[in-house]
Motif scaffolding. Sequence first.
Motif, PDB file in Angstrom:
ATOM      1  N   THR A   1      15.849 -43.507   0.746  1.00 26.69           N
ATOM      2  CA  THR A   1      14.739 -43.960   0.299  1.00 26.69           C
ATOM      3  C   THR A   1      14.697 -45.334   0.693  1.00 26.69           C
ATOM      4  O   THR A   1      13.917 -46.294   0.539  1.00 26.69           O
ATOM      5  CB  THR A   1      15.003 -43.650  -1.314  1.00 26.69           C
ATOM      6  OG1 THR A   1      14.440 -41.695  -1.587  1.00 26.69           O
ATOM      7  CG2 THR A   1      13.643 -44.184  -1.946  1.00 26.69           C
TER       8      THR A   1
ATOM      9  N   ARG B   1       0.235 -36.424  -0.819  1.00 26.16           N
ATOM     10  CA  ARG B   1      -0.363 -37.442  -1.817  1.00 26.16           C
ATOM     11  C   ARG B   1       0.293 -39.262  -1.129  1.00 26.16           C
ATOM     12  O   ARG B   1      -0.244 -39.809  -0.539  1.00 26.16           O
ATOM     13  CB  ARG B   1       0.127 -37.493  -2.791  1.00 26.16           C
ATOM     14  CG  ARG B   1      -0.092 -38.867  -3.701  1.00 26.16           C
ATOM     15  CD  ARG B   1       1.117 -39.138  -4.744  1.00 26.16           C
ATOM     16  NE  ARG B   1       0.609 -40.695  -5.464  1.00 26.16           N
ATOM     17  CZ  ARG B   1       0.936 -42.023  -5.165  1.00 26.16           C
ATOM     18  NH1 ARG B   1       2.033 -41.356  -4.278  1.00 26.16           N
ATOM     19  NH2 ARG B   1       1.345 -42.879  -5.567  1.00 26.16           N
ATOM     20  N   SER B   2       1.346 -38.994   0.161  1.00 26.35           N
ATOM     21  CA  SER B   2       1.750 -39.465   0.270  1.00 26.35           C
ATOM     22  C   SER B   2       1.263 -39.511   2.232  1.00 26.35           C
ATOM     23  O   SER B   2       0.768 -40.728   2.396  1.00 26.35           O
ATOM     24  CB  SER B   2       3.863 -39.059   0.592  1.00 26.35           C
ATOM     25  OG  SER B   2       4.135 -39.454  -0.718  1.00 26.35           O
ATOM     26  N   LEU B   3       0.462 -38.973   2.354  1.00 27.01           N
ATOM     27  CA  LEU B   3       0.200 -38.995   3.549  1.00 27.01           C
ATOM     28  C   LEU B   3      -1.225 -39.292   3.160  1.00 27.01           C
ATOM     29  O   LEU B   3      -1.806 -40.144   4.368  1.00 27.01           O
ATOM     30  CB  LEU B   3      -0.326 -37.121   3.953  1.00 27.01           C
ATOM     31  CG  LEU B   3       0.699 -36.623   4.887  1.00 27.01           C
ATOM     32  CD1 LEU B   3       0.914 -35.594   5.163  1.00 27.01           C
ATOM     33  CD2 LEU B   3       1.562 -37.969   6.128  1.00 27.01           C
TER      34      LEU B   3
ATOM     35  N   PRO C   1       8.012 -47.165   4.376  1.00 26.37           N
ATOM     36  CA  PRO C   1       6.978 -46.698   4.905  1.00 26.37           C
ATOM     37  C   PRO C   1       6.312 -45.629   5.400  1.00 26.37           C
ATOM     38  O   PRO C   1       4.744 -45.692   5.732  1.00 26.37           O
ATOM     39  CB  PRO C   1       5.712 -47.519   3.438  1.00 26.37           C
ATOM     40  CG  PRO C   1       5.673 -48.852   4.316  1.00 26.37           C
ATOM     41  CD  PRO C   1       7.858 -48.980   4.400  1.00 26.37           C
TER      42      PRO C   1
ATOM     43  N   ILE D   1       5.830 -42.175   7.402  1.00 24.51           N
ATOM     44  CA  ILE D   1       6.231 -40.719   7.087  1.00 24.51           C
ATOM     45  C   ILE D   1       7.638 -39.645   7.282  1.00 24.51           C
ATOM     46  O   ILE D   1       7.691 -38.885   6.147  1.00 24.51           O
ATOM     47  CB  ILE D   1       4.943 -39.848   7.747  1.00 24.51           C
ATOM     48  CG1 ILE D   1       4.409 -38.382   7.142  1.00 24.51           C
ATOM     49  CG2 ILE D   1       5.658 -39.914   9.820  1.00 24.51           C
ATOM     50  CD1 ILE D   1       3.801 -37.957   5.401  1.00 24.51           C
TER      51      ILE D   1
ATOM     52  N   ILE E   1      10.157 -40.360   4.879  1.00 26.15           N
ATOM     53  CA  ILE E   1       9.276 -38.998   3.180  1.00 26.15           C
ATOM     54  C   ILE E   1       9.671 -37.884   3.011  1.00 26.15           C
ATOM     55  O   ILE E   1      10.331 -37.174   2.218  1.00 26.15           O
ATOM     56  CB  ILE E   1       7.806 -39.168   3.235  1.00 26.15           C
ATOM     57  CG1 ILE E   1       7.852 -41.035   2.957  1.00 26.15           C
ATOM     58  CG2 ILE E   1       7.613 -39.303   2.017  1.00 26.15           C
ATOM     59  CD1 ILE E   1       6.259 -41.351   3.081  1.00 26.15           C
TER      60      ILE E   1
ATOM     61  N   ALA F   1       3.524 -33.486  -3.174  1.00 27.70           N
ATOM     62  CA  ALA F   1       4.356 -34.850  -2.804  1.00 27.70           C
ATOM     63  C   ALA F   1       3.471 -35.515  -1.576  1.00 27.70           C
ATOM     64  O   ALA F   1       3.305 -36.027  -1.225  1.00 27.70           O
ATOM     65  CB  ALA F   1       5.599 -35.342  -3.260  1.00 27.70           C
ATOM     66  N   LEU F   2       3.765 -34.708  -1.101  1.00 30.53           N
ATOM     67  CA  LEU F   2       3.902 -34.656   0.268  1.00 30.53           C
ATOM     68  C   LEU F   2       2.519 -35.037   1.149  1.00 30.53           C
ATOM     69  O   LEU F   2       1.777 -36.197   1.843  1.00 30.53           O
ATOM     70  CB  LEU F   2       4.360 -33.974   1.716  1.00 30.53           C
ATOM     71  CG  LEU F   2       3.971 -34.398   3.368  1.00 30.53           C
ATOM     72  CD1 LEU F   2       5.056 -35.702   3.417  1.00 30.53           C
ATOM     73  CD2 LEU F   2       4.135 -32.948   3.555  1.00 30.53           C
TER      74      LEU F   2
ATOM     75  N   VAL G   1      -1.848 -41.697   1.099  1.00 24.19           N
ATOM     76  CA  VAL G   1      -1.254 -43.205   0.621  1.00 24.19           C
ATOM     77  C   VAL G   1      -1.246 -44.039   2.323  1.00 24.19           C
ATOM     78  O   VAL G   1      -2.052 -45.218   2.332  1.00 24.19           O
ATOM     79  CB  VAL G   1      -0.404 -42.874  -0.290  1.00 24.19           C
ATOM     80  CG1 VAL G   1       0.150 -44.599  -0.486  1.00 24.19           C
ATOM     81  CG2 VAL G   1      -1.434 -42.795  -1.668  1.00 24.19           C
ATOM     82  N   LEU G   2      -0.580 -43.209   3.053  1.00 16.95           N
ATOM     83  CA  LEU G   2       0.023 -44.063   4.256  1.00 16.95           C
ATOM     84  C   LEU G   2      -2.061 -44.362   4.819  1.00 16.95           C
ATOM     85  O   LEU G   2      -1.351 -45.314   5.398  1.00 16.95           O
ATOM     86  CB  LEU G   2       0.775 -42.726   4.686  1.00 16.95           C
ATOM     87  CG  LEU G   2       1.457 -43.721   5.859  1.00 16.95           C
ATOM     88  CD1 LEU G   2       2.152 -45.116   5.751  1.00 16.95           C
ATOM     89  CD2 LEU G   2       2.705 -42.065   6.342  1.00 16.95           C
TER      90      LEU G   2
END
Length: 91
Positions: free
Chosen positions: A27, A83-85, A32, A34, A37, A80-81, A87-88
Amino acid sequence: MTSRQHEDLVGVLAMLMTFAIGGAIVTALAGPTIVPIAAVLAIAFAKGRLVVLDFLELRGGHHPMRIALICWLSIILIAALSRSLVVLLLG
């Protein structure tokens, strides 16, 4: 608890600590994207699975609580994945 069980539990604790430190390093050093993450979430799944199987003593057999906890862990990490995708891709 027998001596063998105690040694096994200490070994699992050492693995959990290694996973935690490894996740923190990934981390801290990664940007930032994928891949890091996904790596951190995979490490989180491994840690959660070890906790469910060894510290909650659900390793033997197919206990319904074991299945439910691992499914819950999977759902949370997939969220969580996702959400990260989002946002990315949108950010």
